[in-house]
Design an enzyme around this catalytic site. Structure first.
Site, PDB file in Angstrom:
ATOM      1  CG  HIS A  16      23.485  29.716  75.578  1.00  0.00           C
ATOM      2  ND1 HIS A  16      23.364  28.374  75.837  1.00  0.00           N
ATOM      3  CD2 HIS A  16      24.290  30.223  76.559  1.00  0.00           C
ATOM      4  CE1 HIS A  16      24.069  28.075  76.923  1.00  0.00           C
ATOM      5  NE2 HIS A  16      24.634  29.171  77.370  1.00  0.00           N
TER       6      HIS A  16
ATOM      7  CD  GLN B 227      22.375  31.601  80.314  1.00  0.00           C
ATOM      8  OE1 GLN B 227      23.358  30.885  80.353  1.00  0.00           O
ATOM      9  NE2 GLN B 227      21.933  32.250  81.379  1.00  0.00           N
TER      10      GLN B 227
ATOM     11  NE  ARG C 144      21.951  27.703  81.504  1.00  0.00           N
ATOM     12  CZ  ARG C 144      23.101  27.453  80.862  1.00  0.00           C
ATOM     13  NH1 ARG C 144      24.186  28.118  81.158  1.00  0.00           N
ATOM     14  NH2 ARG C 144      23.151  26.553  79.875  1.00  0.00           N
TER      15      ARG C 144
HETATM   16  N1  NVA Z   1      28.484  34.849  74.242  1.00  0.00           N
HETATM   17  C1  NVA Z   1      29.161  33.980  75.164  1.00  0.00           C
HETATM   18  C2  NVA Z   1      28.168  33.255  76.016  1.00  0.00           C
HETATM   19  C3  NVA Z   1      28.779  32.377  77.069  1.00  0.00           C
HETATM   20  C4  NVA Z   1      27.753  31.639  77.884  1.00  0.00           C
HETATM   21  C5  NVA Z   1      30.052  33.010  74.394  1.00  0.00           C
HETATM   22  O1  NVA Z   1      29.587  32.461  73.388  1.00  0.00           O
HETATM   23  O2  NVA Z   1      31.193  32.825  74.788  1.00  0.00           O
HETATM   24  N1   CP Z   2      26.254  30.609  80.788  1.00  0.00           N
HETATM   25  C1   CP Z   2      26.960  29.543  80.352  1.00  0.00           C
HETATM   26  O1   CP Z   2      26.630  28.882  79.373  1.00  0.00           O
HETATM   27  O2   CP Z   2      28.039  29.257  81.114  1.00  0.00           O
HETATM   28  P1   CP Z   2      29.154  28.170  80.802  1.00  0.00           P
HETATM   29  O3   CP Z   2      29.903  28.636  79.561  1.00  0.00           O
HETATM   30  O4   CP Z   2      30.001  28.121  82.026  1.00  0.00           O
HETATM   31  O5   CP Z   2      28.473  26.862  80.512  1.00  0.00           O
END
Ligand code: NVA
Ligand code: CP
Length: 334
Positions: A133, A136, A315
């Site tokens: 990610h 993030q 973000r």
């Molecule tokens: N580990 C989580 C992060 C969400 C921003 C997911 O992949 O659902």
């Molecule tokens: N932290 C994050 O990616 O949040 P969302 O899933 O809401 O985009």
């Protein structure tokens, strides 16, 4: 610094210098936003936002950032796109690259976004995969720098599922930026050995350290940042909740952990979080397992040490920086 035309798929592809440049650019763009100074230099351009998984922050961050930069946006969700079912990832990428100037992709395996990028002639930005990610990370690093005044030497402890997108990405970011990364969890949830070895290489260059520990008190001692994420990620089957709760409950972020970390420590979470019973899933878990809070207690989430909402705002500023830098010359700003 010239990042024009580059994809943004994982921080493994970016040097520490490039990451710090994106943070500096984000800080400038944030300052301009606060002052009401327009940065709509990409008027006439358009970006596509592909979400194979749901989102609140990432989608809004891309949309607001794109609009601030003067660009139009088109949102595609899995129920309306034909990607992978009626049309290959490669063909979709080639088609969209002909219409758009940049493409955000949130999906499952990292190999899909990599494939997408291979067939796209315009920059592709990873909006989350099972493995990484990266956008993030920029928000998190900007927030840490704002709150603690530094990145180098900061001890960041990640508690929970350290083998998934957030744990992996934090380990990469910390090891590139000379920080002390601790995965504090049960050993079934330690990160992949090959990724640890790669990050050890980054660490040698940056002065970072990587520690994997099952010991909560030792792991979180004197931490500057305590970080956690949901125990069950998007796309995982609901059946895994039971084992996750059993194995990860000892690694819940609570007042005892924050006390052990130290009075100046901050609490971070990428969000969304299960810290009370105000969500449907939270209530279902409560009915089944009797727990009112999961990866973080409401007390910590709502405390003065918690910086989660500033982190969420960042973000937008950091995603704006990624788009600005990969789509054109930003030398007017940094
Ligand atoms: N580990 C989580 C992060 C969400 C921003 C997911 O992949 O659902
Ligand atoms: N932290 C994050 O990616 O949040 P969302 O899933 O809401 O985009």
């Amino acid at each position: 610094m010239n990042l024009v035309g580059r994809d943004f798929l994982t921080l493994k592809d970016y040097t520490a210098q490039e990451i710090l440049y994106l943070l500096d650019l984000a800080a400038v763009l944030k300052d301009k936003k606060k002052k009401g100074e327009l940065v709509d230099v990409y008027r006439g351009r358009n970006i596509a936002l592909i979400f194979e998984k749901t989102s609140t922050r990432t989608r809004c961050a891309f949309e607001v950032a794109a609009h601030d930069l003067g660009m139009g946006t088109t949102y595609l969700d899995p129920s309306v796109s034909q990607i992978g079912t009626k049309e290959s990832v490669a063909d979709t990428a080639a088609i969209l690259a002909g219409m758009f100037d940049g493409i955000e992709y949130r999906g499952y395996g990292q190999e899909i976004v990599e494939e997408f990028a291979k067939y796209s002639k315009v920059p592709v930005w990873n909006g989350l995969t099972n493995e990484y990610h990266p956008t993030q990370m920029l928000a998190d690093m900007l927030t840490i720098r704002e709150k603690l005044g530094r990145l180098k030497g900061v001890k960041l402890v990640y508690m929970g599922d350290a083998r998934y997108n957030m744990g992996n990405s934090l380990m990469i970011a910390c090891s590139k930026l000379g920080m002390h990364y601790v995965a504090c969890t049960t050993k079934n949830y330690f990160p992949d050995a090959d990724l640890v070895a790669l990050c050890e290489e980054y660490a040698k260059e940056s002065g970072a350290t990587i520690t994997l520990t099952e010991d909560v008190m030792q792991g979180t001692k004197d931490a500057d940042v305590i970080y956690t994420d949901v125990w069950v990620s998007m796309g995982e089957p609901v059946e895994v909740w039971e084992s996750r709760i059993k194995e990860l409950y000892p690694y819940q972020v609570n007042a005892k952990v924050m006390e052990n970390a130290g009075k100046d420590a901050i609490f971070m979470h990428c969000l969304p979080a299960y810290h009370d019973l105000k969500t449907k899933v939270g209530r279902e878990i409560y009915e089944k397992f009797g727990l009112t809070e999961l990866e973080v207690t409401d007390e910590v989430f709502s405390s003065a040490q918690s910086v989660v909402f500033d982190e969420g705002e960042n973000r937008m500023h950091t995603i704006k920086a990624v788009m600005a830098a990969t789509l054109g010359d930003c030398s007017q700003w940094v």
